[in-house]
Enzyme design. Structure first.
Site, mmCIF file in Angstrom:
data_model
loop_
_atom_site.group_PDB
_atom_site.id
_atom_site.type_symbol
_atom_site.label_atom_id
_atom_site.label_comp_id
_atom_site.label_asym_id
_atom_site.label_seq_id
_atom_site.Cartn_x
_atom_site.Cartn_y
_atom_site.Cartn_z
ATOM 1 N N SER A 23 -24.182 25.045 25.223
ATOM 2 C CA SER A 23 -22.868 24.680 26.201
ATOM 3 C C SER A 23 -23.305 25.843 27.325
ATOM 4 C CB SER A 23 -21.664 24.989 25.570
ATOM 5 O OG SER A 23 -21.249 24.068 24.678
ATOM 6 N N ARG A 27 -24.421 25.254 31.535
ATOM 7 C CA ARG A 27 -23.369 25.860 32.511
ATOM 8 C C ARG A 27 -24.232 26.888 33.373
ATOM 9 N NH1 ARG A 27 -20.324 23.912 28.487
ATOM 10 N NH2 ARG A 27 -18.227 23.380 28.881
ATOM 11 N N ARG A 122 -20.281 6.527 24.889
ATOM 12 C CA ARG A 122 -19.229 7.419 24.681
ATOM 13 C C ARG A 122 -18.188 7.288 25.994
ATOM 14 N NH1 ARG A 122 -22.133 12.819 23.170
ATOM 15 N NH2 ARG A 122 -19.812 13.397 22.907
ATOM 16 N N ASP A 314 -17.804 20.744 16.551
ATOM 17 C CA ASP A 314 -19.027 20.353 16.306
ATOM 18 C C ASP A 314 -19.908 20.908 14.938
ATOM 19 O OD1 ASP A 314 -19.481 19.342 18.724
ATOM 20 O OD2 ASP A 314 -20.238 21.079 19.796
ATOM 21 N N ARG A 345 -18.892 10.623 13.905
ATOM 22 C CA ARG A 345 -19.347 11.570 12.759
ATOM 23 C C ARG A 345 -18.352 11.348 11.374
ATOM 24 N NH1 ARG A 345 -21.117 16.590 16.623
ATOM 25 N NH2 ARG A 345 -23.038 15.849 17.298
HETATM 26 C C1 S3P Z 1 -19.037 20.829 25.033
HETATM 27 C C2 S3P Z 1 -17.773 20.453 24.657
HETATM 28 C C3 S3P Z 1 -17.547 19.879 23.287
HETATM 29 C C4 S3P Z 1 -18.580 19.879 22.143
HETATM 30 C C5 S3P Z 1 -19.803 19.460 23.093
HETATM 31 C C6 S3P Z 1 -20.057 20.695 24.007
HETATM 32 C C7 S3P Z 1 -19.135 21.673 26.205
HETATM 33 O O1 S3P Z 1 -17.037 18.366 23.651
HETATM 34 O O2 S3P Z 1 -18.167 18.931 21.128
HETATM 35 O O3 S3P Z 1 -21.084 19.748 21.966
HETATM 36 O O4 S3P Z 1 -20.180 22.252 26.260
HETATM 37 O O5 S3P Z 1 -18.148 21.570 26.986
HETATM 38 P P1 S3P Z 1 -15.725 17.891 23.999
HETATM 39 O O6 S3P Z 1 -15.343 18.322 25.124
HETATM 40 O O7 S3P Z 1 -15.748 16.521 24.334
HETATM 41 O O8 S3P Z 1 -14.974 18.342 22.873
#
Ligand code: S3P
Length: 435
Positions: A23, A27, A122, A314, A345
Site C-alpha cells: 500500500s 502511494r 471487481r 487482508d 476469499r
Molecule cells: C488497500 C486497501 C484495502 C486492502 C488492499 C490495499 C490500500 O482495500 O484490501 O489490499 O492500499 O488502500 P479496500 O480499500 O478495498 O478495503
C-alpha cells in the site's frame, strides 16, 4: 505447479525480513509523480502490483528508475502529464485502479484503463459514485467494471462523503481528487481504514485534517519530492507470524515490520487467540516499526466481528488457517468485503483449507472455523490452487508446513503480486539452526 513441503520437526527458526509494504509503495510512487523534484523510495516493494502503478506513470511521461529495493521518481506535478499513447494496464491491482481513478480525474485527455480477469470483476461504482459527485466523469463497462475510461475533465468540486463501506481505496480516491478540487472535501469514516494516504500527503508537505474519523483536504500548494522509507509489509509478515505460531517448535523474528495502528489488527486478533507476540519497537520518523518475535503456541478460537475487519482485512485468510489449529470455534462475521477481493476469499479459503481436512462453514458475511483439525492431504495427496490470488497462494504454502501427505500448489505465480520470493523465504527459516 510446485511441490509444497512440511516443516522439519525442529520447526521454523531464525530471522526474516519481508519485502516493503504494498500500500505504501503504491502511494510513494503516486505522490512522487505529482510532487516537484526527486522522490527516493527505500525498501520499495518491487512486485507485480506496484510495477503496474510504475507503468501507468511512465506512460504519463514520469521518469522512474529502480534497483532491487530503491525507486527514484522524478515528479512532474499534476498538470504536466503527457497523454499516453496506449491504454493503461492495471494488471491485478485494485489499489492502482481505485486510487488512480481519483488522482487522474482532472486531466485534459481521456485515459483508457483495463485490468486482468480478476480485476475486471471487481466493483468500481464505490469509487465512481463519490467521484462523480465531485464532477469527475467516467465510462465503465456495464456501469461497474473495467475496462473503463477516465474522461477528460477540468473541474472538480469538493464534497462531504460518509463512507458506506470501510475502504482505504475509496477514501484515498476521494482525497486524491480532493487535493485538486475547488472547496473542501471531507470523508467521514465509521471505522478507521488504513491511513497511509493521509500520512504521506503530510510527509510531502500537504495539508490535511483528520480527527475522529473526519478527514478534510483542500487544493494543495505544490507538493515537494521526499525521501520515503517503506516499512516491511505487515500483511506479508502475517504469513510468518501464523507459520511461527502453528508450526511446532518454531521461534522466529520478523524484522522492521510496519505496525501502523490502522493495519495491526492481525497482531491484536492473534493476541486475543492467546498468542504471546513480542513487539520490539524501533524508533522511526515515518510509519511506526517493530521487530516481531513469535514462537509456536496454543491458540483458542475467538469471535471476530465487523469492527475488527478493516485493520485486518487482508489477513483474514491466514487468520482462518490459524483458527483451524485453535481450540474451539472461531466465528468471523461482518466480513462481506472478502467477497470482492482478488478472489471471493470466503469461498477460496474454504475451498483450499477443506482439501487439507479443515472443518469450515460458510456464512454470507464470514465463516465459522471449527478448530483443532490436524491438517493432512485428504486421500494422501492434495492439489491446492491459488485461484490467481496472492494471499490464497501464500496461505496454502503456510498450511502445507503442518500438513501430512503430498501437497502441490498450482497458480503459484500469483504470489508475486505482493511477495516475489515468498517460497524461498519460507525455505530459509526451515534451514536455519535452532536459536
Ligand atoms: C488497500 C486497501 C484495502 C486492502 C488492499 C490495499 C490500500 O482495500 O484490501 O489490499 O492500499 O488502500 P479496500 O480499500 O478495498 O478495503
Amino acid at each position: 505447479m510446485i511441490k509444497l513441503v512440511k516443516a522439519p520437526t525442529l520447526g521454523l527458526h531464525g530471522q526474516i525480513t519481508v519485502p516493503g509494504d504494498k500500500s505504501i509503495s503504491h502511494r510513494a510512487v503516486m505522490f512522487g509523480a505529482i510532487a516537484e523534484g526527486k522522490t527516493i523510495i527505500d525498501n520499495f516493494l518491487m512486485s507485480d502490483d506496484v510495477m503496474h502503478t510504475i507503468g501507468v506513470f511512465r506512460s504519463l511521461g514520469v521518469e522512474i528508475t529502480y534497483t532491487d529495493t530503491q525507486a527514484v521518481v522524478v515528479g512532474k506535478g499534476l498538470e504536466n502529464f503527457n497523454q499516453p499513447s496506449e491504454a493503461l494496464n492495471m494488471g491485478n491491482s485494485g489499489t492502482s485502479t481505485r486510487l488512480l481513478m481519483g488522482l487522474l480525474s482532472k486531466q485534459p485527455f481521456d485515459l483508457n484503463i483495463f485490468g486482468d480477469e480478476s480485476l475486471s470483476k471487481r466493483p468500481l461504482k464505490r469509487v465512481t459514485d463519490p467521484l462523480s459527485l465531485m464532477q469527475a466523469k467516467f465510462k465503465l463497462s456495464d456501469e461497474e467494471f473495467l475496462p473503463a475510461i477516465i474522461q477528460a475533465n477540468n473541474t472538480l468540486t469538493g464534497i462531504t462523503y460518509r463512507m458506506p463501506v470501510a475502504s482505504a481505496q475509496v477514501k484515498s480516491a476521494i482525497l486524491l481528487a480532493g487535493i485538486q478540487a475547488d472547496g473542501e472535501t471531507t470523508v467521514i469514516e465509521e471505522l478507521p481504514s488504513r491511513d497511509h494516504t493521509e500520512r504521506m500527503l503530510r510527509q510531502f508537505g500537504g495539508q490535511i485534517q483528520a480527527k475522529n474519523g473526519v478527514i478534510t483536504v483542500k487544493k494543495q500548494p505544490q507538493l515537494k519530492g521526499q525521501h520515503v522509507l517503506v516499512p516491511s509489509d505487515i500483511s506479508s509478515a502475517a504469513f510468518f507470524m501464523v507459520a511461527g505460531l502453528i508450526t511446532p517448535n518454531s521461534n522466529i523474528t520478523i524484522n522492521k515490520v510496519g505496525i501502523n495502528p490502522t493495519r495491526d489488527g492481525v497482531i491484536k486478533l492473534l493476541e486475543r487467540m492467546g498468542a504471546d507476540i513480542v513487539q520490539n519497537k524501533i524508533s522511526s520518523e515515518g510509519e511506526p516499526l517493530a521487530d516481531i518475535k513469535i514462537r509456536a503456541q496454543d491458540l483458542q478460537g475467538i469471535t471476530i466481528t465487523g469492527a475488527d475487519i478493516p485493520s485486518a482485512v487482508d489477513e483474514l485468510p491466514i487468520l482462518a488457517l490459524a483458527a483451524t489449529q485453535a481450540v474451539g470455534d472461531t466465528v468471523i462475521s461482518g466480513a462481506e468485503e472478502l467477497r470482492v477481493k482478488e478472489t471471493d476469499r470466503i469461498a477460496t479459503v474454504i475451498s483450499e483449507l477443506t482439501k487439507l481436512g479443515a472443518n469450515i462453514e460458510e456464512k454470507p458475511d464470514g465463516m465459522i472455523i471449527h478448530g483443532g483439525t490436524p491438517l493432512h492431504a485428504i486421500n494422501g495427496s492434495a492439489l491446492l490452487d491459488s485461484h490467481g490470488d496472492h494471499r490464497i497462494g501464500m496461505m496454502n504454502v503456510v498450511a502445507s508446513l503442518i500438513a501430512d501427505g503430498d501437497v502441490v500448489l498450482t497458480g503459484e505465480d500469483a504470489m508475486s503480486v505482493s511477495y516475489p520470493g515468498f517460497v524461498e523465504d519460507i525455505a530459509k527459516i526451515m534451514k536455519q539452526e535452532t536459536l
